[in-house]
Design an enzyme around this catalytic site. Structure first.
Site, PDB file in Angstrom:
ATOM      1  CG  HIS A 142     -13.302   0.834 -36.852  1.00 38.06           C
ATOM      2  ND1 HIS A 142     -13.539   0.876 -35.543  1.00 38.06           N
ATOM      3  CD2 HIS A 142     -14.174   1.942 -37.527  1.00 38.06           C
ATOM      4  CE1 HIS A 142     -14.253   1.908 -35.309  1.00 38.06           C
ATOM      5  NE2 HIS A 142     -14.381   2.512 -36.535  1.00 38.06           N
ATOM      6  CB  SER A 143      -9.894  -4.165 -39.605  1.00 35.61           C
ATOM      7  OG  SER A 143      -9.547  -5.266 -39.890  1.00 35.61           O
TER       8      SER A 143
END
Lengths: 144, 193
Positions: free
Chosen positions: A23-24
């Site tokens: 997600h990052s």
């Protein structure tokens, strides 16, 4: 692992590519760097990070994942390791739709430990099935 | 699809508010981005897509590539599988759409590994599609009731599941948006000539 083909290691050709989906963007890049670092000592397989959304936010980008998989594809398959939720679902949806290079696999493994195991195994010349099992075995290592 | 995009635009703020206590407060904005892209993708098609199946497949593909959260692959899979079932017919019957949506919902359940009662979009989609045999409005109402019925449930899938019992007492954002979309389908059916 049985008989890694060291002679071929690191040439890129015929090696398994690794894609790290988080997600990052920072997490994906950092885990890629960690895995490359721990696999060093010889040539390292292609590893691509596919983290975050195109506008720099937290989330999953199908385009980034597909581009990363194409980037590391050397014809021997691509192992994709993912973190949570939409990262898992997006890769599954892409696989179902044949939007990833042939021989792409979603690997069921813990993200950090699995990434290190996958990159080490692939760099040693292991084929996709062995890369996958090396990464999955990381679940078996208990910490307490 | 235009009705669905309009519903998402209207309610995006509310969906994000629902997503704040038990999610990461992005459900409305993610769907808004996705459906805005769907509208643009449909507008950009020249010639226009041949039929409902082609429209749904394009919309599903667009959602998967633009949403950025779990709702992207889930709704994307729902629309795309439904579209594939419909094929390239220029027109489809209510019964064909119902059967195709059934397959679409089954594909969503397969992708996410969830079942009704897990406090997910399936809690609205499953009763909603089951009521399609009656009417589009009945489907929308059943989905709405299903979404409301997620309030006392404990989440067993997704980020909300990390909250355990603290997820109880909140209406599920995914079930809510599913009810909204089936409501848009009913509106579109009402408005059809």
């Amino acid at each position: 692992m049985t008989g890694p083909r060291r002679a071929e290691a690191g040439t890129g050709a015929g090696q398994v590519g690794i894609v790290l989906v988080s997600h990052s963007a920072a997490v994906a890049e950092s885990v890629a760097e960690l895995a490359r670092g721990l696999a060093a000592g010889g040539p390292v397989v292609p590893v691509a990070a596919a983290g975050g959304t195109p506008d720099g936010g937290l989330g999953t980008s199908a385009e980034r994942i597909a581009a990363a998989a194409r980037e590391v594809d050397r014809g021997a398959g691509v192992a994709l390791l993912v973190d949570l939720g939409s990262a898992v679902l997006t890769v599954r949806a892409l696989l179902e739709d044949d939007e990833l290079p042939s021989g792409s696999r979603l690997v069921d493994a813990p993200f950090v430990e699995g990434a290190v195991a996958a990159v080490v195994a692939a760099s040693a010349g292991a084929p996709l099935a062995e890369v996958e099992s090396a990464a999955a075995e990381a679940y078996g290592y208990r910490k307490s | 699809m235009v009705a669905a995009a309009a519903a998402v635009e209207r309610e995006a703020q509310w969906l994000t508010e629902l997503d704040s206590p038990i999610g990461d407060a992005d459900h409305g904005s993610n769907l808004l981005r996705g459906f805005t892209a769907v509208r643009a993708a449909l507008d950009a098609q020249d010639p226009a897509p041949a039929g409902p199946g082609a429209v749904l497949q394009l919309a599903g593909r667009t959602l998967i590539s633009t949403v950025g959260g779990a709702s992207g692959p889930l709704y994307g899979t729902l629309l795309r599988r439904t579209g594939k079932e419909l094929g390239d017919a220029a027109e489809v019957s209510d019964e064909e759409l119902r059967a195709a949506l059934d397959a679409g919902v089954a594909a969503v359940a397969g992708l996410g590994g969830a079942a009704p009662g897990d406090k997910t979009m399936l809690d609205a989609l499953v009763p909603g599609v089951a009521a399609l045999g009656t009417s589009y409005r009945a489907a929308a109402d059943a989905a709405e009731a299903g979404a409301r019925a997620t309030v006392p449930l404990q989440a067993r899938k997704g980020r909300a599941s990390y909250l355990g019992e603290r997820s109880v007492g909140h209406q599920d954002p995914g079930a809510t948006s599913s009810a909204l979309l089936l409501g848009a389908l009913a509106d579109a059916a009402d408005g059809a000539p």
